[in-house]
Design an enzyme around this catalytic site. Structure first.
Site, mmCIF file in Angstrom:
data_model
loop_
_atom_site.group_PDB
_atom_site.id
_atom_site.type_symbol
_atom_site.label_atom_id
_atom_site.label_comp_id
_atom_site.label_asym_id
_atom_site.label_seq_id
_atom_site.Cartn_x
_atom_site.Cartn_y
_atom_site.Cartn_z
ATOM 1 N N SER A 108 13.991 -5.969 -8.534
ATOM 2 C CA SER A 108 14.342 -4.662 -8.785
ATOM 3 C C SER A 108 14.901 -4.295 -10.082
ATOM 4 O O SER A 108 15.700 -5.185 -10.413
ATOM 5 C CB SER A 108 15.344 -4.120 -7.547
ATOM 6 O OG SER A 108 15.495 -2.909 -7.529
ATOM 7 N N LYS A 114 11.144 1.504 3.832
ATOM 8 C CA LYS A 114 11.411 3.055 3.662
ATOM 9 C C LYS A 114 11.294 3.648 5.206
ATOM 10 O O LYS A 114 11.799 4.611 5.536
ATOM 11 C CB LYS A 114 10.647 3.614 2.711
ATOM 12 C CG LYS A 114 11.271 3.139 1.191
ATOM 13 C CD LYS A 114 10.263 4.083 0.221
ATOM 14 C CE LYS A 114 10.819 3.391 -1.167
ATOM 15 N NZ LYS A 114 10.062 4.364 -2.101
ATOM 16 N N ASP A 161 12.863 10.100 -4.049
ATOM 17 C CA ASP A 161 11.579 9.914 -4.997
ATOM 18 C C ASP A 161 11.015 11.481 -5.389
ATOM 19 O O ASP A 161 10.588 11.645 -6.341
ATOM 20 C CB ASP A 161 10.704 9.146 -4.263
ATOM 21 C CG ASP A 161 10.895 7.728 -4.229
ATOM 22 O OD1 ASP A 161 11.752 7.081 -5.149
ATOM 23 O OD2 ASP A 161 10.184 7.131 -3.328
ATOM 24 N N ASN A 190 -8.192 10.525 -2.605
ATOM 25 C CA ASN A 190 -8.017 9.122 -2.165
ATOM 26 C C ASN A 190 -9.119 8.437 -1.455
ATOM 27 O O ASN A 190 -10.032 8.813 -1.280
ATOM 28 C CB ASN A 190 -7.018 9.332 -0.905
ATOM 29 C CG ASN A 190 -6.174 7.943 -0.641
ATOM 30 O OD1 ASN A 190 -5.757 7.591 -1.432
ATOM 31 N ND2 ASN A 190 -6.164 7.409 0.600
ATOM 32 N N THR A 201 -9.532 6.312 0.702
ATOM 33 C CA THR A 201 -9.554 6.655 2.329
ATOM 34 C C THR A 201 -9.504 7.883 2.649
ATOM 35 O O THR A 201 -8.431 8.676 2.644
ATOM 36 C CB THR A 201 -8.642 5.767 3.114
ATOM 37 O OG1 THR A 201 -8.548 4.517 2.328
ATOM 38 C CG2 THR A 201 -8.855 5.554 4.613
HETATM 39 P P1 ATR Z 1 2.806 3.557 -1.937
HETATM 40 O O1 ATR Z 1 3.980 3.607 -0.650
HETATM 41 O O2 ATR Z 1 3.420 2.915 -2.892
HETATM 42 O O3 ATR Z 1 2.322 4.953 -2.100
HETATM 43 P P2 ATR Z 1 0.964 2.738 -0.194
HETATM 44 O O4 ATR Z 1 1.348 3.471 0.716
HETATM 45 O O5 ATR Z 1 0.212 1.412 0.015
HETATM 46 O O6 ATR Z 1 1.913 2.647 -1.608
HETATM 47 O O7 ATR Z 1 -0.297 3.732 -1.018
HETATM 48 C C1 ATR Z 1 -1.110 3.153 -2.092
HETATM 49 C C2 ATR Z 1 -2.041 4.353 -2.482
HETATM 50 O O8 ATR Z 1 -2.894 3.802 -3.512
HETATM 51 C C3 ATR Z 1 -3.214 4.585 -1.413
HETATM 52 O O9 ATR Z 1 -3.467 6.064 -1.499
HETATM 53 C C4 ATR Z 1 -4.262 3.514 -1.702
HETATM 54 O O10 ATR Z 1 -5.590 3.977 -1.122
HETATM 55 P P3 ATR Z 1 -6.321 3.848 0.242
HETATM 56 O O11 ATR Z 1 -5.387 4.978 1.227
HETATM 57 O O12 ATR Z 1 -7.503 4.247 0.252
HETATM 58 O O13 ATR Z 1 -5.601 2.468 0.697
HETATM 59 C C5 ATR Z 1 -4.336 3.667 -3.342
HETATM 60 N N1 ATR Z 1 -5.119 2.486 -3.691
HETATM 61 C C6 ATR Z 1 -4.486 1.212 -3.786
HETATM 62 N N2 ATR Z 1 -5.293 0.387 -4.411
HETATM 63 C C7 ATR Z 1 -6.449 1.113 -4.551
HETATM 64 C C8 ATR Z 1 -7.670 0.743 -5.077
HETATM 65 N N3 ATR Z 1 -8.212 -0.385 -5.510
HETATM 66 N N4 ATR Z 1 -8.932 1.686 -5.419
HETATM 67 C C9 ATR Z 1 -8.200 2.923 -4.956
HETATM 68 N N5 ATR Z 1 -7.266 3.332 -4.217
HETATM 69 C C10 ATR Z 1 -6.047 2.402 -4.197
#
Ligand code: ATR
Length: 280
Positions: free
Chosen positions: A18, A69, A104, A154, A156
């Site tokens: 960190s 969190k 944030d 996104n 997903t």
């Molecule tokens: P954070 O709290 O840092 O936002 P998170 O909740 O794990 O972390 O969210 C990560 C985001 O990055 C999600 O929107 C994820 O998409 P999915 O919801 O489909 O998982 C996106 N993400 C991470 N790796 C990815 C990849 N290789 N391609 C596309 N989207 C990705």
């Protein structure tokens, strides 16, 4: 002397990488405050016990980072921002009660206000890549500033649809296949995914078709300037990076614990940037 020391920390798992101790340590020294800010590496199964003894341990409050969190929200009395985001990253005591917020949101807004003053007067529609915790904080910030339409792109799709249920019809869920069309004339793009981070695939997006007064923000800060930001800058667009957001999100906690509102300066940016670039 030690009786007057105010203590705060960042709680994470892992916590040792960190940048927050360096950042808060800089402000403690700058403002000659008798306080400490340390890193506490706490495993998920120990988190509740740690929070329940935070005051006994002498802490005036804490930052909370991955993966705690959600639990921090559940174990405290959250303000409206923490509730809306569904996650807390800053804890403090008020009359013996553990309160929480999500800085944030102001971190993101502070970085945009600095990079592109007045952006909110020109921006009625924005594109947010990602629908995780960081995405929710960014979206709340945009809604607070009156942005009318937030296209959440996104991988997903169902998670973007869930955000529409959380934040209302201002959210327009979309898949990555819709992005190229959305970028036409876009004024604000925010990456909240880990794509573009060291060791991750690059972000599949080009900023060429954005409005000339467009703004691009990226929450990634390793590297400091992602390919997305390098391309955007080359086109003359305003940019904010993950370090800008990190610095601005730290202001609120420092003020709550130590009683002084600290300033985000170029000197502080350079100190942390050197640390990140040196891999320290
Ligand atoms: P954070 O709290 O840092 O936002 P998170 O909740 O794990 O972390 O969210 C990560 C985001 O990055 C999600 O929107 C994820 O998409 P999915 O919801 O489909 O998982 C996106 N993400 C991470 N790796 C990815 C990849 N290789 N391609 C596309 N989207 C990705």
């Amino acid at each position: 002397m030690t009786g007057e020391m105010v203590k705060a920390c960042v709680i994470g798992y892992p916590a040792k990488h960190s940048r927050s101790p360096k950042l808060h340590g800089y402000w403690l020294e700058k403002y000659a405050i008798a306080g400490t800010y340390s890193a506490e590496e706490i495993a998920p199964e120990e988190f509740t016990g740690f929070i329940n003894t935070l005051a006994e341990r002498g802490y005036a409050g804490a930052n909370v980072t991955m993966p705690h969190k959600d639990m921090a929200l559940a174990l405290s009395e959250p303000d409206a921002r923490a509730v809306a985001v569904g996650a807390a990253n800053t804890l403090w005591f008020e009359n013996g009660v553990l309160k929480s917020t999500n800085t944030d949101v102001e971190g993101f807004l502070g970085s945009l206000d600095t990079a592109a003053p007045g952006w909110d007067t020109r921006t009625s529609s924005a594109i947010v890549l990602g629908a995780g915790g960081a995405g929710r904080a960014v979206i709340l910030g945009l809604i607070e500033r009156g942005v009318q339409e937030v296209h959440v792109v996104n991988r997903t799709l169902s998670k973007a649809v869930e955000l529409q249920e959380r934040f209302g019809p201002v959210i327009k869920p979309a898949g990555w296949d819709a992005l190229a069309a959305l970028m036409n004339g876009a004024r604000l793009l925010v990456n909240t995914t880990s794509l573009g981070m060291h060791g991750e695939p690059p972000l599949p997006v080009t900023t060429d078709a954005m409005a000339r007064d467009g703004v691009v923000a990226d929450i990634v800060y390793v590297p400091l300037r992602t390919q997305l930001l390098i391309d955007a800058e080359a086109q003359g667009l305003a940019t904010a990076n993950g370090l800008d957001m990190l610095l601005h999100q730290a202001v609120g906690g420092f003020e709550l614990w130590f009683g002084t509102r600290p300033e985000v300066t170029a000197e502080l940016y350079d100190l942390l940037a050197a640390d990140i670039e040196g891999g320290g």
